[in-house]
Design an enzyme around this catalytic site. Structure first.
Site, PDB file in Angstrom:
ATOM      1  N   SER A   1       7.582 -63.676  11.834  1.00 21.72           N
ATOM      2  CA  SER A   1       8.850 -63.125  11.369  1.00 21.72           C
ATOM      3  C   SER A   1      10.034 -63.439  12.270  1.00 21.72           C
ATOM      4  CB  SER A   1       8.720 -61.612  11.189  1.00 21.72           C
ATOM      5  OG  SER A   1       8.235 -61.023  12.372  1.00 21.72           O
TER       6      SER A   1
ATOM      7  N   HIS B   1       5.959 -61.904   5.240  1.00 24.80           N
ATOM      8  CA  HIS B   1       7.131 -62.754   4.970  1.00 24.80           C
ATOM      9  C   HIS B   1       6.807 -63.935   4.051  1.00 24.80           C
ATOM     10  CE1 HIS B   1      10.402 -61.071   7.396  1.00 24.80           C
ATOM     11  NE2 HIS B   1       9.454 -60.660   8.218  1.00 24.80           N
TER      12      HIS B   1
ATOM     13  N   LYS C   1       9.807 -56.570   1.352  1.00 27.42           N
ATOM     14  CA  LYS C   1      10.639 -57.743   1.660  1.00 27.42           C
ATOM     15  C   LYS C   1      11.023 -58.443   0.361  1.00 27.42           C
ATOM     16  CE  LYS C   1       9.234 -57.679   6.363  1.00 27.42           C
ATOM     17  NZ  LYS C   1       8.076 -57.715   7.226  1.00 27.42           N
TER      18      LYS C   1
HETATM   19  C1  LIG Z   1       7.616 -56.554   8.058  1.00 28.02           C
HETATM   20  C2  LIG Z   1       6.226 -56.768   8.458  1.00 28.02           C
HETATM   21  C3  LIG Z   1       5.283 -55.748   8.362  1.00 28.02           C
HETATM   22  C4  LIG Z   1       5.661 -54.351   7.970  1.00 28.02           C
HETATM   23  O1  LIG Z   1       5.910 -54.254   6.612  1.00 28.02           O
HETATM   24  P1  LIG Z   1       6.538 -52.887   6.032  1.00 28.02           P
HETATM   25  O2  LIG Z   1       6.110 -52.911   4.613  1.00 28.02           O
HETATM   26  O3  LIG Z   1       8.000 -52.956   6.221  1.00 28.02           O
HETATM   27  O4  LIG Z   1       5.906 -51.773   6.806  1.00 28.02           O
HETATM   28  C5  LIG Z   1       3.970 -56.028   8.676  1.00 28.02           C
HETATM   29  N1  LIG Z   1       3.607 -57.251   9.103  1.00 28.02           N
HETATM   30  C6  LIG Z   1       4.482 -58.255   9.222  1.00 28.02           C
HETATM   31  C7  LIG Z   1       4.018 -59.592   9.678  1.00 28.02           C
HETATM   32  C8  LIG Z   1       5.825 -58.045   8.912  1.00 28.02           C
HETATM   33  O5  LIG Z   1       6.704 -59.045   9.042  1.00 28.02           O
END
Ligand SMILES: *Cc1c(COP(=O)(O)O)cnc(C)c1O
Length: 393
Positions: free
Chosen positions: A182, A210, A241
């Site tokens: 990310s 992502h 996301k």
């Molecule tokens: C954003 C993210 C998460 C967390 O996701 P949420 O649904 O916002 O809790 C978990 N793992 C990775 C790799 C992320 O980028």
């Protein structure tokens, strides 16, 4: 003065002095290409709303209609009385979309990792984890009590070495990696990781937060991107996301999904996604099922923006996805850069330690399908102006 909490004041002052203090901006508009932030209209280069679904009329309407029928809250954890037909339908449709045996949803991607890792491995087991994995994977690994072996970032040879050295001393083994990283926007070499993992009889888990809605055919994710269907045991995803709502997903092997319904602690001890969340996710999924238009536009915008930014002289690190880190190095410089951008009407946050290693501070630009070409041009113009002013390009 030795109040028991006075150390916090000192720590906070240290953060401010080193440019690592998080200042949180407040939005008073929906998520879109443009935002109202602290009363000012700015170009949005921050959000993970890759496809613009967070404020899509069909998604909003689906949430409204569902609330009329079901109300708002799930009112219990799912095993007691908190599973509605909406949750079951979302899981069934997500499984079909992703081409997997089964799906289970959680309240967030963070919770999906906290649920899954400790359900699969424990004290007699070993986890091989990419050194740049997301915090929620790291926390899930720690909660499990298993031995944690970090391997070099996206380095199949180092994973191979670590497995050869350590695997035999433990009962079960889990290999876990982010799909898309990310902060850098690079993609795990999942095809090679799969081969190595298989040879050492380890479980393979990828966190595609992502990549969900971004990679693969029509946004089907990293397993589809590498055509590894049926080979990756567990694919974790998020609905917060590209899907534009909130929620976590575990997709893959049906035994794992069944086990998580019995042993995933955030599933057993925390209430389900709310009605509007679940209905909105179903609507987002339907948009992805019906058309690749948004995903295609996201990638067109990404290609255009990154080529132009590189031409202007910015260092974008190793990104190959819409995540576009503008590498600056020093955390204070990154914060100053972000402040100048904001004054000129671009909202893009500085990211420093501990989210990225010390000395690797950056501005992270998030490209979205909602950006028009003029928006991207305007953003680049302002980046170039600030970059010259601060001596970066
Ligand atoms: C954003 C993210 C998460 C967390 O996701 P949420 O649904 O916002 O809790 C978990 N793992 C990775 C790799 C992320 O980028």
């Amino acid at each position: 003065m030795t109040l028991p909490l006075s150390w916090i004041q000192e720590e906070i002052e240290n953060l401010r002095a080193s440019g690592l203090y998080n200042s949180i901006r407040t939005l008073s508009s929906p998520q879109g290409a443009w935002l109202i932030v602290d009363g000012k209209k700015v170009l949005n280069f921050c959000s993970n709303n890759y496809l613009g679904l967070a404020n899509h009329p069909k998604v909003v309407q689906a949430a409204q209609l569902a609330m009329e029928k079901y109300g708002v809250g799930p009112a219990a954890v799912r095993t007691i009385a908190g599973t509605m037909d909406l949750h079951v339908e979302l899981e069934r449709r997500l499984a079909a979309f992703k081409g997997v045996e089964a799906v289970i949803t959680f309240q967030s991607g963070f919770n999906a990792n906290l649920a899954t890792i400790p359900a699969l491995v424990g004290k007699e087991d070993v986890i091989f984890s990419d050194e740049l994995n997301h915090a929620s994977i790291i926390d899930g690994c720690r909660l499990s009590g298993a031995k944690i072996v970090r391997y070099s970032h996206c380095d199949p040879q180092d994973l191979q070495r670590a497995l050869a050295e350590e695997r035999r001393n433990y009962r079960r083994a889990l290999v876990v990696t982010d799909g898309v990283f990310s902060m850098d926007g690079d993609i795990a070499p999942l095809d090679q990781i799969y081969e190595i993992t298989k040879n050492h009889k380890a479980i393979l888990m990828v966190d595609d937060a992502h990549g969900e809605g971004v990679l693969g055919r029509g946004g089907r994710g990293i397993v589809d991107h590498y055509d590894l269907h049926g080979k990756v045991d567990i694919e974790v995803g998020t609905l917060s996301k590209a899907f534009g709502v909130v929620g976590g997903v575990v997709a893959g092997n049906s035994l794992v999904v069944e086990w998580l319904r019995q042993r995933g602690r955030p599933f057993l001890f925390s209430s389900a996604m709310t009605v509007p969340d679940t209905a909105a996710c179903l609507a987002s999924l339907e948009i992805l099922e019906n058309s690749t238009e948004l995903v295609d536009r996201l990638w067109e915008n990404t290609q255009y923006f990154k080529a132009e930014m590189r031409r202007a002289g910015f260092d974008l690190g190793r990104s190959v996805t819409p995540i576009t880190p503008v590498m600056l190095g020093d955390a204070s410089l990154a914060q100053e850069f972000s402040r100048h951008l904001f004054e000129e009407g671009v909202f893009a946050m500085a990211i420093g330690y501990p989210t990225v290693p010390r000395g690797k501070a950056r501005i992270r630009v998030m490209i979205s399908a909602t950006h028009q070409k003029e928006d991207l041009e305007r953003g680049m113009e302002i980046f170039a102006r600030v970059g010259k002013r601060l001596g970066v390009i």
